[in-house]
Design a protein around this motif. Structure first.
Motif, PDB file in Angstrom:
ATOM      1  N   ARG A   1     -11.710 -15.592  -5.642  1.00  0.00           N
ATOM      2  CA  ARG A   1     -13.044 -15.924  -5.140  1.00  0.00           C
ATOM      3  C   ARG A   1     -13.091 -15.665  -3.644  1.00  0.00           C
ATOM      4  N   ARG A   2     -14.301 -15.444  -3.121  1.00  0.00           N
ATOM      5  CA  ARG A   2     -14.487 -15.249  -1.684  1.00  0.00           C
ATOM      6  C   ARG A   2     -15.134 -16.508  -1.100  1.00  0.00           C
ATOM      7  N   PRO A   3     -14.522 -17.048  -0.012  1.00  0.00           N
ATOM      8  CA  PRO A   3     -15.044 -18.292   0.571  1.00  0.00           C
ATOM      9  C   PRO A   3     -16.114 -18.034   1.644  1.00  0.00           C
ATOM     10  N   PHE A   4     -17.150 -18.867   1.643  1.00  0.00           N
ATOM     11  CA  PHE A   4     -18.230 -18.769   2.647  1.00  0.00           C
ATOM     12  C   PHE A   4     -18.689 -20.175   3.011  1.00  0.00           C
TER      13      PHE A   4
ATOM     14  N   VAL B   1     -25.774 -19.474   1.829  1.00  0.00           N
ATOM     15  CA  VAL B   1     -24.665 -18.938   2.626  1.00  0.00           C
ATOM     16  C   VAL B   1     -25.176 -17.705   3.370  1.00  0.00           C
ATOM     17  N   VAL B   2     -24.473 -17.365   4.432  1.00  0.00           N
ATOM     18  CA  VAL B   2     -24.807 -16.158   5.197  1.00  0.00           C
ATOM     19  C   VAL B   2     -23.519 -15.368   5.320  1.00  0.00           C
ATOM     20  N   PHE B   3     -23.554 -14.091   4.932  1.00  0.00           N
ATOM     21  CA  PHE B   3     -22.281 -13.368   4.950  1.00  0.00           C
ATOM     22  C   PHE B   3     -22.414 -11.981   5.556  1.00  0.00           C
ATOM     23  N   ALA B   4     -21.271 -11.551   6.116  1.00  0.00           N
ATOM     24  CA  ALA B   4     -21.152 -10.189   6.642  1.00  0.00           C
ATOM     25  C   ALA B   4     -20.495  -9.330   5.573  1.00  0.00           C
ATOM     26  N   GLU B   5     -20.795  -8.052   5.549  1.00  0.00           N
ATOM     27  CA  GLU B   5     -20.075  -7.147   4.654  1.00  0.00           C
ATOM     28  C   GLU B   5     -18.745  -6.815   5.312  1.00  0.00           C
ATOM     29  N   ALA B   6     -17.652  -7.303   4.697  1.00  0.00           N
ATOM     30  CA  ALA B   6     -16.321  -7.104   5.280  1.00  0.00           C
ATOM     31  C   ALA B   6     -15.497  -6.130   4.451  1.00  0.00           C
ATOM     32  N   GLY B   7     -15.695  -6.122   3.153  1.00  0.00           N
ATOM     33  CA  GLY B   7     -14.889  -5.299   2.257  1.00  0.00           C
ATOM     34  C   GLY B   7     -15.587  -5.207   0.906  1.00  0.00           C
ATOM     35  N   ARG B   8     -14.785  -4.945  -0.124  1.00  0.00           N
ATOM     36  CA  ARG B   8     -15.373  -4.659  -1.438  1.00  0.00           C
ATOM     37  C   ARG B   8     -16.169  -5.831  -2.023  1.00  0.00           C
ATOM     38  N   GLY B   9     -15.609  -7.039  -1.885  1.00  0.00           N
ATOM     39  CA  GLY B   9     -16.262  -8.202  -2.498  1.00  0.00           C
ATOM     40  C   GLY B   9     -17.618  -8.484  -1.876  1.00  0.00           C
ATOM     41  N   THR B  10     -17.664  -8.505  -0.555  1.00  0.00           N
ATOM     42  CA  THR B  10     -18.928  -8.816   0.113  1.00  0.00           C
ATOM     43  C   THR B  10     -19.927  -7.652  -0.022  1.00  0.00           C
ATOM     44  N   ARG B  11     -19.409  -6.429  -0.126  1.00  0.00           N
ATOM     45  CA  ARG B  11     -20.338  -5.297  -0.365  1.00  0.00           C
ATOM     46  C   ARG B  11     -20.984  -5.442  -1.739  1.00  0.00           C
TER      47      ARG B  11
ATOM     48  N   THR C   1      -7.155 -16.608   5.494  1.00  0.00           N
ATOM     49  CA  THR C   1      -7.345 -15.967   4.194  1.00  0.00           C
ATOM     50  C   THR C   1      -6.921 -16.928   3.083  1.00  0.00           C
ATOM     51  N   MET C   2      -7.778 -17.050   2.082  1.00  0.00           N
ATOM     52  CA  MET C   2      -7.535 -18.014   1.010  1.00  0.00           C
ATOM     53  C   MET C   2      -7.451 -17.329  -0.353  1.00  0.00           C
ATOM     54  N   ALA C   3      -6.610 -17.881  -1.201  1.00  0.00           N
ATOM     55  CA  ALA C   3      -6.547 -17.369  -2.580  1.00  0.00           C
ATOM     56  C   ALA C   3      -7.176 -18.385  -3.529  1.00  0.00           C
TER      57      ALA C   3
HETATM   58  C1  FAD Z   1     -13.381 -21.207   4.989  1.00  0.00           C
HETATM   59  C2  FAD Z   1     -13.964 -19.829   5.149  1.00  0.00           C
HETATM   60  C3  FAD Z   1     -15.313 -19.699   5.396  1.00  0.00           C
HETATM   61  C4  FAD Z   1     -15.862 -18.419   5.555  1.00  0.00           C
HETATM   62  N1  FAD Z   1     -17.200 -18.337   5.808  1.00  0.00           N
HETATM   63  C5  FAD Z   1     -17.769 -17.132   5.939  1.00  0.00           C
HETATM   64  C6  FAD Z   1     -19.163 -17.037   6.165  1.00  0.00           C
HETATM   65  O1  FAD Z   1     -19.878 -18.047   6.277  1.00  0.00           O
HETATM   66  N2  FAD Z   1     -19.696 -15.786   6.263  1.00  0.00           N
HETATM   67  C7  FAD Z   1     -18.909 -14.660   6.162  1.00  0.00           C
HETATM   68  O2  FAD Z   1     -19.424 -13.554   6.288  1.00  0.00           O
HETATM   69  N3  FAD Z   1     -17.575 -14.722   5.937  1.00  0.00           N
HETATM   70  C8  FAD Z   1     -16.989 -15.930   5.814  1.00  0.00           C
HETATM   71  N4  FAD Z   1     -15.642 -16.003   5.581  1.00  0.00           N
HETATM   72  C9  FAD Z   1     -14.857 -14.747   5.460  1.00  0.00           C
HETATM   73  C10 FAD Z   1     -15.071 -14.172   4.060  1.00  0.00           C
HETATM   74  O3  FAD Z   1     -14.483 -15.047   3.121  1.00  0.00           O
HETATM   75  C11 FAD Z   1     -14.397 -12.782   3.967  1.00  0.00           C
HETATM   76  O4  FAD Z   1     -15.090 -11.886   4.805  1.00  0.00           O
HETATM   77  C12 FAD Z   1     -14.480 -12.267   2.541  1.00  0.00           C
HETATM   78  O5  FAD Z   1     -13.638 -13.032   1.723  1.00  0.00           O
HETATM   79  C13 FAD Z   1     -14.062 -10.802   2.503  1.00  0.00           C
HETATM   80  O6  FAD Z   1     -14.044 -10.368   1.159  1.00  0.00           O
HETATM   81  P1  FAD Z   1     -14.184  -8.808   0.789  1.00  0.00           P
HETATM   82  O7  FAD Z   1     -13.785  -8.623  -0.618  1.00  0.00           O
HETATM   83  O8  FAD Z   1     -15.526  -8.319   1.186  1.00  0.00           O
HETATM   84  O9  FAD Z   1     -13.200  -8.125   1.801  1.00  0.00           O
HETATM   85  P2  FAD Z   1     -11.685  -7.669   1.592  1.00  0.00           P
HETATM   86  O10 FAD Z   1     -11.688  -6.188   1.422  1.00  0.00           O
HETATM   87  O11 FAD Z   1     -10.975  -8.483   0.584  1.00  0.00           O
HETATM   88  O12 FAD Z   1     -11.126  -8.022   3.033  1.00  0.00           O
HETATM   89  C14 FAD Z   1     -11.839  -7.719   4.219  1.00  0.00           C
HETATM   90  C15 FAD Z   1     -11.465  -8.740   5.300  1.00  0.00           C
HETATM   91  O13 FAD Z   1     -11.775 -10.081   4.871  1.00  0.00           O
HETATM   92  C16 FAD Z   1     -10.600 -10.903   4.856  1.00  0.00           C
HETATM   93  N5  FAD Z   1     -10.563 -11.698   3.607  1.00  0.00           N
HETATM   94  C17 FAD Z   1     -10.434 -11.207   2.356  1.00  0.00           C
HETATM   95  N6  FAD Z   1     -10.400 -12.190   1.439  1.00  0.00           N
HETATM   96  C18 FAD Z   1     -10.477 -13.331   2.127  1.00  0.00           C
HETATM   97  C19 FAD Z   1     -10.429 -14.679   1.743  1.00  0.00           C
HETATM   98  N7  FAD Z   1     -10.303 -15.039   0.458  1.00  0.00           N
HETATM   99  N8  FAD Z   1     -10.503 -15.605   2.716  1.00  0.00           N
HETATM  100  C20 FAD Z   1     -10.655 -15.264   4.007  1.00  0.00           C
HETATM  101  N9  FAD Z   1     -10.697 -13.984   4.440  1.00  0.00           N
HETATM  102  C21 FAD Z   1     -10.593 -13.038   3.515  1.00  0.00           C
HETATM  103  C22 FAD Z   1      -9.430  -9.942   4.842  1.00  0.00           C
HETATM  104  O14 FAD Z   1      -8.304 -10.520   5.496  1.00  0.00           O
HETATM  105  C23 FAD Z   1      -9.964  -8.745   5.598  1.00  0.00           C
HETATM  106  O15 FAD Z   1      -9.845  -8.932   7.000  1.00  0.00           O
HETATM  107  C24 FAD Z   1     -15.044 -17.245   5.449  1.00  0.00           C
HETATM  108  C25 FAD Z   1     -13.673 -17.388   5.189  1.00  0.00           C
HETATM  109  C26 FAD Z   1     -13.140 -18.664   5.056  1.00  0.00           C
HETATM  110  C27 FAD Z   1     -11.673 -18.821   4.775  1.00  0.00           C
END
Ligand code: FAD
Ligand code: FES
Length: 283
Positions: free
Chosen positions: A54-57, A71-81, A223-225
């Motif tokens: 799961r992805r945390p927000f 929740v408000v999120f940025a596109e960081a990688g595959r999950g958020t995209r 980073t959380m699992a």
């Molecule tokens: C407690 C907490 C609250 C968060 N709140 C927000 C929020 O409000 N808005 C927001 O945009 N983002 C938030 N994040 C970060 C968000 O969880 C990651 O951007 C998201 O998990 C990335 O997933 P992905 O599949 O898009 O990217 P991936 O391709 O999996 O990774 C891209 C980046 O995200 C990081 N990431 C991947 N999985 C996780 C994970 N399970 N936990 C933390 N970082 C991860 C990686 O280290 C890498 O730098 C939060 C993280 C935590 C731990």
């Protein structure tokens, strides 16, 4: 720890907000449990089974009357995209609320909210709680560029004490968020600072607060699992009240941690003086 529930939540809104996405989910039994600082863990892009985690927000808003959480999120990688490609009416598997909440001072207090990028997400609900009990708040909102800022108008609707910084100078004060920090703390006589954003920023804010003798609570994003305290993937070293350093799980003992107790320079390492370090093979 919060008492989380798992729900199939319906997306009732998904819209852009600057460089981010605002996602509103409807599910019974979550909103009334949420406190400022709690987060939600969303199952994303599981169609082919490859994104199991799961992805945390952070939860931005929780409305028990409407049974919604935002929740408000940025596109960081595959999950958020993938999450950004969802549509209103789609269903997302969500576990929430998770983690601990920010400690709130008793009685009226002056608090400074320091947010990097989307870091303001968990701070607005907190600001509301503090003002509800007679306190006052100021904000410093910072980002690398203007489009990465979050919540500027929301903060201004809340208080005149709002400073904005961008590293490239495209909006507000040019420089890092810590540039006006000391002055802002003194101007509002802040008794406590709440910080949310990238780890480097949290560390810098905690250092300034320590110098100024002001309490500082930080919302960490390790980073959380599992998200529920089982896997130990999210640990970071923290000095306990007994002076002993231990690895704490940021998903259950955090994400809201006393910034003066986090050993920022040792995150990702096992320092030799850590309780149990020998057994972990660290030195
Ligand atoms: C407690 C907490 C609250 C968060 N709140 C927000 C929020 O409000 N808005 C927001 O945009 N983002 C938030 N994040 C970060 C968000 O969880 C990651 O951007 C998201 O998990 C990335 O997933 P992905 O599949 O898009 O990217 P991936 O391709 O999996 O990774 C891209 C980046 O995200 C990081 N990431 C991947 N999985 C996780 C994970 N399970 N936990 C933390 N970082 C991860 C990686 O280290 C890498 O730098 C939060 C993280 C935590 C731990
Ligand atoms: S994410 Fe598994 S213990 Fe914190």
């Amino acid at each position: 720890m919060a008492h989380p529930v798992q729900r199939q939540a319906e997306i009732v809104e998904l819209s852009p907000v600057g460089a981010y996405h605002r996602l509103v989910l409807r599910a019974e039994g979550i909103a009334e449990r949420v406190l400022p600082g709690h987060f939600a863990a969303l199952a994303v892009d599981r169609a082919d089974g490859s994104l199991l985690l799961r992805r945390p927000f952070f939860v931005h808003r929780a409305d028990p009357a409407e049974a919604t959480v935002e929740v408000v999120f940025a596109e960081a990688g595959r999950g958020t995209r993938a999450l950004a490609r969802q549509r209103v009416g789609d269903v997302v598997d969500v576990v929430a609320p998770l983690g601990n909440a920010f400690p709130i001072p008793t009685g009226p207090a002056s608090a400074l909210m320091v947010a990097g990028g989307y870091g303001g997400v968990p701070l607005f609900g907190l600001a509301e709680r503090i003002t509800e009990q007679g306190g006052s708040v100021g904000f410093i909102l910072g980002a690398s560029t203007a489009d990465r800022l979050f919540g500027v108008e929301q903060a201004r609707a809340f208080t005149p004490d709002v400073l904005v910084t961008t590293e490239d100078g495209s909006y507000g004060i040019r420089g890092q968020i810590t540039l006006p920090l000391t002055e802002a703390m003194r101007a509002i006589e802040a008794r406590v600072v709440y910080a949310s954003g990238p780890t480097g920023m949290l560390r810098a804010v905690a250092e300034v607060c320590a110098r100024e003798g002001v309490r500082c609570f930080t919302a960490v994003e390790q980073t959380m699992a599992c998200g529920v305290g089982v896997c130990m993937s999210c640990v970071l070293p923290v000095v306990g009240e007994d002076g002993v350093s231990r690895l704490v799980r940021s998903c259950v003992d955090g994400p809201c941690l006393d910034g003066s107790r986090v050993r920022w320079e040792d995150i990702g390492a096992v320092p030799p003086d850590l309780e149990g370090a020998a057994a972990m093979g660290g030195c």
